[in-house]
Design a protein around this motif. Structure first.
Motif, PDB file in Angstrom:
ATOM      1  N   ASP A 136       0.835  -1.198   0.000  1.00 11.09           N
ATOM      2  CA  ASP A 136       0.000   0.000   0.000  1.00 11.09           C
ATOM      3  C   ASP A 136       0.873   1.252   0.000  1.00 11.09           C
ATOM      4  N   VAL A 137       0.480   2.223  -0.805  1.00  9.66           N
ATOM      5  CA  VAL A 137       1.149   3.530  -0.810  1.00  9.66           C
ATOM      6  C   VAL A 137       0.354   4.451   0.114  1.00  9.66           C
ATOM      7  N   VAL A 138       1.059   5.073   1.053  1.00  5.50           N
ATOM      8  CA  VAL A 138       0.376   5.863   2.070  1.00  5.50           C
ATOM      9  C   VAL A 138       0.940   7.277   2.122  1.00  5.50           C
ATOM     10  N   ASP A 139       0.063   8.220   2.433  1.00  9.35           N
ATOM     11  CA  ASP A 139       0.475   9.588   2.738  1.00  9.35           C
ATOM     12  C   ASP A 139       0.799   9.652   4.232  1.00  9.35           C
ATOM     13  N   LEU A 140       1.865  10.339   4.574  1.00 12.96           N
ATOM     14  CA  LEU A 140       2.374  10.321   5.939  1.00 12.96           C
ATOM     15  C   LEU A 140       2.568  11.739   6.481  1.00 12.96           C
ATOM     16  N   ASN A 141       2.238  11.897   7.753  1.00 11.12           N
ATOM     17  CA  ASN A 141       2.643  13.084   8.506  1.00 11.12           C
ATOM     18  C   ASN A 141       3.989  12.755   9.140  1.00 11.12           C
ATOM     19  N   VAL A 142       5.036  13.416   8.707  1.00 13.29           N
ATOM     20  CA  VAL A 142       6.398  13.102   9.156  1.00 13.29           C
ATOM     21  C   VAL A 142       6.964  14.208  10.048  1.00 13.29           C
ATOM     22  N   THR A 143       6.099  15.101  10.526  1.00 10.96           N
ATOM     23  CA  THR A 143       6.547  16.300  11.240  1.00 10.96           C
ATOM     24  C   THR A 143       7.400  15.974  12.452  1.00 10.96           C
ATOM     25  N   ALA A 144       6.894  15.099  13.347  1.00 10.43           N
ATOM     26  CA  ALA A 144       7.594  14.846  14.605  1.00 10.43           C
ATOM     27  C   ALA A 144       8.971  14.248  14.381  1.00 10.43           C
ATOM     28  N   VAL A 145       9.069  13.332  13.429  1.00 10.07           N
ATOM     29  CA  VAL A 145      10.367  12.707  13.148  1.00 10.07           C
ATOM     30  C   VAL A 145      11.325  13.723  12.541  1.00 10.07           C
TER      31      VAL A 145
END
Length: 370
Positions: free
Chosen positions: A47-56
């Motif tokens: 599956d291709v997913v959109d991610l919130n990567v802010t914290a990392v």
């Protein structure tokens, strides 16, 4: 919000309401992501997913996890997989808002329990600043019960999670473990926190639910994982402990504050009784609370007793300090190491002794009321 996309490589774990997965990022790095399944379907490899990567990206203490926002190429499946008969919104006016059936609202079968004035009738309520206090309290109460009478009923504990930290209850591995072991009578989430067995609108109705709907003997209130601190007098989420003291007192319960005590934390402001506990009790708490303090070794005890002199509004209760060996035996029933700020029992014994002493105090208050 910083966004990116990735492709699911593997499913690491699945528990109620949550998946942990690894994802191949566009950079070619293999990284971890958390996926909440209360509103989205389960993920599959590929599956291709959109991610919130802010914290990392900001290198915050988020455990190194990205958050799945949406799943590509799922069509209509990429919508809520759950429905609610309720009309109370959590995460309101955000793209992630969801409806829950709050225990107070007219469609709830318990609506009548919230009509008119309700008090919690002397129920002891343990108030903790850190989520890591939850498994310590529960292990210790179980250990004490087994010591005294392994055949009788253990105390029924309702865990109330505030919205001061993580908002989804599913994020808490401690809650998942404790529910799996059936050590908790129930879980209650209020404010913007969600996912408890019982949903409540605010701290007052959450406490009333614990007493009059769940029939708990003791309530334990902490925020979810992820306390916020700013190295300033007022800028920390644990200040809510003082507000909770006022709520418990107003409802005629007995607020029992678990002090945050450490002699292993290198930061001066957290030596002995943390300034977080002191500020919450000096500034935010306008009503008296019970504050149990364990009898530590002489030098440490002198520091704690001097700090406690600033808490004149409150009832300071000296409690025997459980031994490290006893606490270690209590923790042996738990399937994972219990740490706080990266430190375990051997690195920061006073922290854990204080929590256990507070649990003993709340148990004694309950027994006196019976």
């Amino acid at each position: 919000m910083i966004r990116d996309e990735g492709t699911v490589a593997d499913i690491i774990s699945v528990r109620g309401g949550l998946q942990i997965v690894t994802v191949w990022m566009r950079s070619g790095e293999l990284e971890h992501a958390v996926h909440y399944t209360d509103t989205l379907p389960l993920l599959n490899p590929g599956d291709v997913v959109d991610l919130n990567v802010t914290a990392v990206k900001l290198r915050l203490g988020s455990g190194g996890f990205h958050i799945v926002l949406s799943i590509r190429d799922r069509g209509l499946e990429n919508h809520s997989t759950t429905s609610s008969n309720g009309h109370i919104m959590k995460l309101k006016y955000t793209p992630m808002q969801r409806s829950v059936l709050a225990i107070e609202e007219p469609d709830s079968s318990f609506h009548s329990s919230f009509q008119g004035e309700k008090k919690i009738e002397g129920m002891p309520v343990l108030l903790g600043e850190l989520h890591s206090m939850l498994p310590v309290v529960m292990c210790w109460l179980r250990y004490r019960h087994q010591q005294r009478n392994s055949y009788g009923r253990a105390l029924d504990v309702a865990y109330i999670m505030t919205d001061g930290g993580a908002l989804p209850l599913a994020w808490s591995e401690h809650v998942a473990i404790l529910e799996g072991k059936e050590w908790l009578k129930t879980t209650i989430t209020y404010g913007q926190a969600y996912g408890g067995k019982v949903e409540a609108v605010n701290k007052f109705s959450a406490l009333v639910a614990a007493k009059h709907v769940v029939n708990a003997d003791i309530s334990l209130v902490t925020m979810g994982p992820g306390i916020v601190g700013t190295n300033s007098r007022y800028g920390f989420s644990g200040l809510e402990v003082g507000e909770l003291v006022n709520a418990v007192y107003a409802l005629e319960g007995i607020p029992v504050v678990i002090p945050r005590i450490s002699f292993a934390d290198p930061r001066t402001r957290h030596q002995g009784i943390s300034h977080h506990t002191l500020t919450a009790l000096q500034l935010a708490a306008r009503c008296p609370a019970v504050v149990p303090l364990p009898l530590l070794e002489a030098k440490e005890n002198a520091i704690v007793q001097k700090q406690a002199q600033s808490l004149q509004l409150h009832q300071i209760v000296a409690m025997p300090s459980p031994s490290i060996a006893e606490i270690a035996e209590a923790f042996s029933q738990y399937p994972h190491p219990i740490t706080s700020m990266g430190r375990g029992l051997s690195q920061d014994p006073a922290y854990f002794q204080t929590i256990c002493a507070a649990a003993d105090c709340a148990s004694q208050i309950h027994n006196r009321l019976m």
